[in-house]
Design a protein around this motif. Structure first.
Motif, PDB file in Angstrom:
ATOM      1  N   VAL A  26      -9.649  -7.190 -11.593  1.00 25.37           N
ATOM      2  CA  VAL A  26      -9.607  -7.557 -10.173  1.00 25.37           C
ATOM      3  C   VAL A  26      -9.867  -9.055  -9.991  1.00 25.37           C
ATOM      4  CG1 VAL A  26     -10.710  -7.242  -7.933  1.00 25.37           C
ATOM      5  CG2 VAL A  26     -10.259  -5.255  -9.388  1.00 25.37           C
ATOM      6  N   LEU A  27     -10.910  -9.558 -10.669  1.00 20.66           N
ATOM      7  CA  LEU A  27     -11.233 -10.985 -10.558  1.00 20.66           C
ATOM      8  C   LEU A  27     -10.118 -11.836 -11.158  1.00 20.66           C
ATOM      9  CD1 LEU A  27     -15.028 -10.988 -11.514  1.00 20.66           C
ATOM     10  CD2 LEU A  27     -14.012 -11.045  -9.242  1.00 20.66           C
ATOM     11  N   LEU A 321       4.689  -0.611 -11.300  1.00 13.56           N
ATOM     12  CA  LEU A 321       4.023  -1.319 -10.198  1.00 13.56           C
ATOM     13  C   LEU A 321       4.115  -2.836 -10.337  1.00 13.56           C
ATOM     14  CD1 LEU A 321       0.773   0.860 -10.028  1.00 13.56           C
ATOM     15  CD2 LEU A 321       2.731   0.970  -8.473  1.00 13.56           C
ATOM     16  N   LYS A 322       4.988  -3.323 -11.230  1.00 15.64           N
ATOM     17  CA  LYS A 322       5.010  -4.756 -11.527  1.00 15.64           C
ATOM     18  C   LYS A 322       5.300  -5.615 -10.296  1.00 15.64           C
ATOM     19  CE  LYS A 322       9.820  -5.225 -13.165  1.00 15.64           C
ATOM     20  NZ  LYS A 322      10.304  -3.893 -12.727  1.00 15.64           N
ATOM     21  N   ASP A 323       6.192  -5.154  -9.422  1.00 14.00           N
ATOM     22  CA  ASP A 323       6.506  -5.934  -8.221  1.00 14.00           C
ATOM     23  C   ASP A 323       5.268  -6.138  -7.364  1.00 14.00           C
ATOM     24  OD1 ASP A 323       9.069  -5.971  -9.108  1.00 14.00           O
ATOM     25  OD2 ASP A 323       9.881  -4.598  -7.609  1.00 14.00           O
ATOM     26  N   PHE A 324       4.510  -5.054  -7.151  1.00 12.62           N
ATOM     27  CA  PHE A 324       3.296  -5.124  -6.339  1.00 12.62           C
ATOM     28  C   PHE A 324       2.241  -6.017  -6.995  1.00 12.62           C
ATOM     29  CE2 PHE A 324      -1.024  -3.446  -5.704  1.00 12.62           C
ATOM     30  CZ  PHE A 324      -1.169  -3.700  -4.345  1.00 12.62           C
ATOM     31  N   ILE A 325       2.044  -5.858  -8.326  1.00  9.37           N
ATOM     32  CA  ILE A 325       1.023  -6.622  -9.045  1.00  9.37           C
ATOM     33  C   ILE A 325       1.351  -8.111  -9.032  1.00  9.37           C
ATOM     34  CG2 ILE A 325      -0.051  -7.023 -11.296  1.00  9.37           C
ATOM     35  CD1 ILE A 325       0.371  -4.022 -11.880  1.00  9.37           C
ATOM     36  N   ILE A 326       2.608  -8.452  -9.272  1.00  7.80           N
ATOM     37  CA  ILE A 326       3.022  -9.863  -9.298  1.00  7.80           C
ATOM     38  C   ILE A 326       2.909 -10.483  -7.913  1.00  7.80           C
ATOM     39  CG2 ILE A 326       4.986 -11.413  -9.705  1.00  7.80           C
ATOM     40  CD1 ILE A 326       5.821  -9.465 -11.969  1.00  7.80           C
ATOM     41  N   GLU A 327       3.274  -9.729  -6.881  1.00 14.29           N
ATOM     42  CA  GLU A 327       3.123 -10.219  -5.509  1.00 14.29           C
ATOM     43  C   GLU A 327       1.660 -10.492  -5.196  1.00 14.29           C
ATOM     44  OE1 GLU A 327       5.237 -10.948  -3.138  1.00 14.29           O
ATOM     45  OE2 GLU A 327       7.133 -10.268  -4.005  1.00 14.29           O
ATOM     46  N   LEU A 328       0.800  -9.610  -5.698  1.00  9.32           N
ATOM     47  CA  LEU A 328      -0.640  -9.722  -5.427  1.00  9.32           C
ATOM     48  C   LEU A 328      -1.273 -10.875  -6.192  1.00  9.32           C
ATOM     49  CD1 LEU A 328      -3.069  -8.299  -3.969  1.00  9.32           C
ATOM     50  CD2 LEU A 328      -3.390  -6.996  -6.080  1.00  9.32           C
ATOM     51  N   ALA A 329      -0.853 -11.073  -7.445  1.00  6.95           N
ATOM     52  CA  ALA A 329      -1.520 -12.043  -8.313  1.00  6.95           C
ATOM     53  C   ALA A 329      -0.931 -13.449  -8.258  1.00  6.95           C
ATOM     54  CB  ALA A 329      -1.485 -11.545  -9.755  1.00  6.95           C
ATOM     55  N   PHE A 330       0.324 -13.577  -7.820  1.00  7.60           N
ATOM     56  CA  PHE A 330       0.983 -14.875  -7.858  1.00  7.60           C
ATOM     57  C   PHE A 330       1.680 -15.181  -6.535  1.00  7.60           C
ATOM     58  CE2 PHE A 330       1.031 -13.076 -12.176  1.00  7.60           C
ATOM     59  CZ  PHE A 330       0.378 -14.081 -12.885  1.00  7.60           C
TER      60      PHE A 330
END
Length: 422
Positions: A26-27, A321-330
């Motif tokens: 998360v961090l 879930l890569k689209d969601f994770i990448i949107e969230l992280a970058f």
């Protein structure tokens, strides 16, 4: 079946470590978002270069102290007098080594900055890192001791506390000082971990007392030499390979393109740390206690029966879930990660399978095998990256990583072929 899994020691360690990994994940996501927003793709590339450099210096300064200490402490855990001698010897030796290396970093900070960042403007974070290096080595040393004694819960508590504090300081420094702040956060990150570790384990100092009279390097020279030579090879070849590839991307394209590749590496580190950290906690002391090929073969069966399928399932979820994770992280600058991530994930899958043999090679000091694997992997990775970069840009680099990972795994299978004959 479920009850059997619950009783499995590897699952227990991974379960204990999962809390730390969840916090780190998360961090890490929010940290990537902060870097993406405030520093962009070029900032991601430059901080990536500095991480590679600091990793190289930390590895050189510790020279395999973690694995060698774990091995010696596991073998002598019932002999307190011998443990005191081991503690004094390794503590003194590596404190002197890291201090000399730290002084060199401080003196040549401007030249190092020019090599890493193509300008000498960032010498101050490098000097901070040089001054902190001895404390970083002591922290690695203490953690190795508690790993040898299987104090997994304490290690996890230290990791969680360190990660939370480091994230807060990193966010503040990047917000206030942008790239300079981000580099400074990397430089002092392990110093923060040292402070947290000291806070938690200071009550145990009575058990290990440093004494110059007990220092006997010659007694442990063989063990130290083997682990140090292996660690030195990795300390140099791995970061240098990554820095050369990153510099080649910048030379052919831009710093922003290098940032895309660093974004892929950062995302990979999010899910790889769960298994790497868990395996380091469980496998290193476990393998140090094994004495026969049959015992290792049984441990290997558990690894491929339980851990490899778990990792594969996790990769599938991340890919979905890569689209969601990448949107969230970058930020939007990093959207190209989506199209090249599959190559990184495939390479990571073979790396996880290779670790089953890799830990055995390290802990049993199989130097010839270790040198072959490290040199073949990094040489293949570097050469293929240079060949594929002109046509495929950053995608070519992750493809090179994937091919190098598969090749390394096949070589390890060949090296341990005797285990599979029956």
């Amino acid at each position: 079946m479920i009850q059997k899994l619950k009783k499995n020691p590897l699952i227990k360690v991974l379960s204990i470590n999962s809390i730390s990994v969840a916090v780190s994940f998360v961090l890490g996501v929010f940290s990537s978002k902060i870097i993406s927003v405030f520093l962009g793709t070029s900032g991601m590339a430059l901080t990536g270069s500095f991480r590679n450099f600091t990793a190289m210096l930390k590895s050189i300064a510790t020279l395999g102290v973690s694995n060698s200490v774990v091995k010696l402490f596991v073998e002598n855990k019932e002999n307190k007098e011998e443990l005191g001698t081991i503690y004094s010897t390794f503590f003194g030796f590596f404190l002197i080594l890291s201090s000399l290396l730290g002084i060199s970093v401080v003196l040549f900070a401007s030249q190092i900055s020019q090599f890493i960042f193509f300008k000498n403007a960032y010498y101050i974070p490098i000097q901070f890192f040089g001054l902190a290096l001895p404390m970083i080595v002591i922290n690695v040393f203490w953690t190795a001791i508690y790993n040898a004694f299987e104090k997994f819960r304490l290690i996890v508590i230290i990791q969680i506390s360190s990660n939370i504090l480091l994230f807060a300081i990193t966010a503040l420094l990047i917000w206030k000082e942008n790239l300079f702040g981000g580099l400074l956060a990397i430089a002092i990150g392990d110093l923060i971990s040292f402070g947290i570790t000291y806070f938690f384990i200071k009550k145990s100092f009575g058990y290990f007392k440093f004494s110059i009279k007990k220092m006997t390097v010659g007694k442990y020279f063989t063990v130290l030499k083997r682990f140090s030579l292996m660690a030195f090879l990795s300390a140099v070849i791995v970061p240098v390979t990554l820095i050369l590839i990153r510099n080649k991307i910048v030379a052919l394209y831009t710093t922003q393109e290098a940032g895309i590749w660093d974004g892929v590496n950062r995302l990979s580190s999010f899910y790889m740390m769960f298994f790497n950290a868990g395996l380091s906690l469980y496998y290193v002391p476990k393998l140090a206690s094994l004495t026969t090929d049959k015992e290792f073969k049984n441990e290997l069966k558990e690894y491929f029966k339980i851990l490899v399928p778990l990792f594969l399932i996790m990769l599938m979820f991340i890919f979905i879930l890569k689209d969601f994770i990448i949107e969230l992280a970058f930020t939007k600058e990093f959207h190209r990660i989506k199209s090249i991530l599959v190559w990184q994930m495939l390479g990571d899958f073979f790396r996880i399978m290779s670790l089953a043999f890799g830990f055995q090679i390290v802990i049993k000091s199989m130097m010839k095998r270790y040198f072959i694997i490290e040199i073949v992997f990094n040489a293949t990775f570097l050469i293929l990256s240079f060949l594929l970069l002109p046509q495929y840009s950053s995608q070519g680099v992750v493809q090179a990583y994937c091919i190098a990972s598969i090749l390394s795994f096949l070589i390890m299978i060949f090296m341990f072929r005797k285990l599979f004959r029956n």
